[in-house]
Design a protein around this motif. Structure first.
Motif, PDB file in Angstrom:
ATOM      1  N   GLU A 133       0.851  -1.189   0.000  1.00  0.00           N
ATOM      2  CA  GLU A 133       0.000   0.000   0.000  1.00  0.00           C
ATOM      3  C   GLU A 133       0.889   1.243   0.000  1.00  0.00           C
ATOM      4  O   GLU A 133       1.376   1.662   1.035  1.00  0.00           O
ATOM      5  N   ASP A 136      -2.665   6.305  -2.847  1.00  0.00           N
ATOM      6  CA  ASP A 136      -4.114   6.433  -2.686  1.00  0.00           C
ATOM      7  C   ASP A 136      -4.852   6.328  -4.014  1.00  0.00           C
ATOM      8  O   ASP A 136      -6.067   6.406  -4.049  1.00  0.00           O
ATOM      9  N   GLU A 137      -4.139   6.168  -5.127  1.00  0.00           N
ATOM     10  CA  GLU A 137      -4.777   6.110  -6.433  1.00  0.00           C
ATOM     11  C   GLU A 137      -5.465   4.777  -6.684  1.00  0.00           C
ATOM     12  O   GLU A 137      -6.504   4.726  -7.306  1.00  0.00           O
ATOM     13  N   GLN A 138      -4.876   3.681  -6.249  1.00  0.00           N
ATOM     14  CA  GLN A 138      -5.386   2.345  -6.554  1.00  0.00           C
ATOM     15  C   GLN A 138      -6.459   1.919  -5.555  1.00  0.00           C
ATOM     16  O   GLN A 138      -6.298   0.984  -4.814  1.00  0.00           O
ATOM     17  N   ARG A 139      -7.590   2.584  -5.555  1.00  0.00           N
ATOM     18  CA  ARG A 139      -8.683   2.271  -4.639  1.00  0.00           C
ATOM     19  C   ARG A 139      -9.817   1.504  -5.309  1.00  0.00           C
ATOM     20  O   ARG A 139     -10.734   1.072  -4.661  1.00  0.00           O
ATOM     21  N   TRP A 143      -7.334  -3.372  -8.173  1.00  0.00           N
ATOM     22  CA  TRP A 143      -6.212  -2.445  -8.045  1.00  0.00           C
ATOM     23  C   TRP A 143      -6.236  -1.403  -9.157  1.00  0.00           C
ATOM     24  O   TRP A 143      -5.227  -0.965  -9.668  1.00  0.00           O
ATOM     25  N   ASN A 145      -7.186   2.307 -10.979  1.00  0.00           N
ATOM     26  CA  ASN A 145      -7.086   3.714 -10.632  1.00  0.00           C
ATOM     27  C   ASN A 145      -8.466   4.341 -10.774  1.00  0.00           C
ATOM     28  O   ASN A 145      -9.070   4.274 -11.841  1.00  0.00           O
ATOM     29  N   ASN A 155       3.326   3.778  -9.691  1.00  0.00           N
ATOM     30  CA  ASN A 155       2.340   2.706  -9.567  1.00  0.00           C
ATOM     31  C   ASN A 155       2.452   1.698 -10.698  1.00  0.00           C
ATOM     32  O   ASN A 155       2.216   0.507 -10.504  1.00  0.00           O
TER      33      ASN A 155
END
Length: 172
Positions: A133, A136-139, A143, A145, A155
């Motif tokens: 982790e 905060d982009e890969q929410r 996984w 964006n 990333n």
């Protein structure tokens, strides 16, 4: 250790944990395991120019060429999440990407233990193979964006090169 044997090791561990669910079910006051599945599909409709793509030995600047409209599968992913007990969560993420040498791949597979806490701090343990982790982009699902169509350089590098196999302890 070869990736194939790692996947077998993770699968064996997941099956071992699943075998423990009935005894744990009796100890935790009757919690029933719950399972959820999510998916992601990326299908592209491409209208290339007439030049042959440089990927196909031509001088075109784009990935696809030849002038004919194309429908391409970018990726398809399936994520399974099992809340085995109130404190044990198992996650498996499988992806199909026709542009990779291994078209079907297990992207993540891990088990997380997060006991209840009576203090303001909470601990958790995670074992398997997973993405660290770091952003905060890969929410999004699989996984992905949620803010842009493509990932930033860090990333992208993490997604292609870094996938630890092991454990992680965290304090929240």
């Amino acid at each position: 250790m070869a990736r194939h044997s790692i996947v077998k090791w993770i699968t064996g561990g997941a099956l071992s944990i699943a075998a423990l669910v009935p005894p744990l079910h009796a100890q935790d006051g009757g919690h029933r395991p719950s399972f959820k599945f999510m998916g992601l599909g990326d299908v592209r409709l491409v209208f290339p120019d007439g030049a042959t793509s440089s990927f196909d030995g031509g001088f075109g600047r784009f990935r696809y060429g030849g002038g004919d409209p194309l429908v391409r599968v970018g990726e398809a992913a399936l994520i399974g999440i099992g809340q085995l007990t109130p404190t044990v969560l198992a996650v498996a993420h499988v992806q199909h990407n026709p542009q990779l040498s291994s078209e079907v791949d297990v992207v993540e597979a891990f088990v997380r233990y997060r006991p209840a806490s009576s203090s303001r701090f909470r601990t958790s343990l995670r074992a398997g193979f997973f993405f660290p982790e770091v952003s905060d982009e890969q929410r999004g699902t699989a996984w992905s964006n949620v803010y842009t169509l493509s990932n930033n350089l860090a990333n992208t590098w993490i997604a292609e090169e870094v996938r630890p196999v092991g454990g992680e302890a965290s304090l929240e």
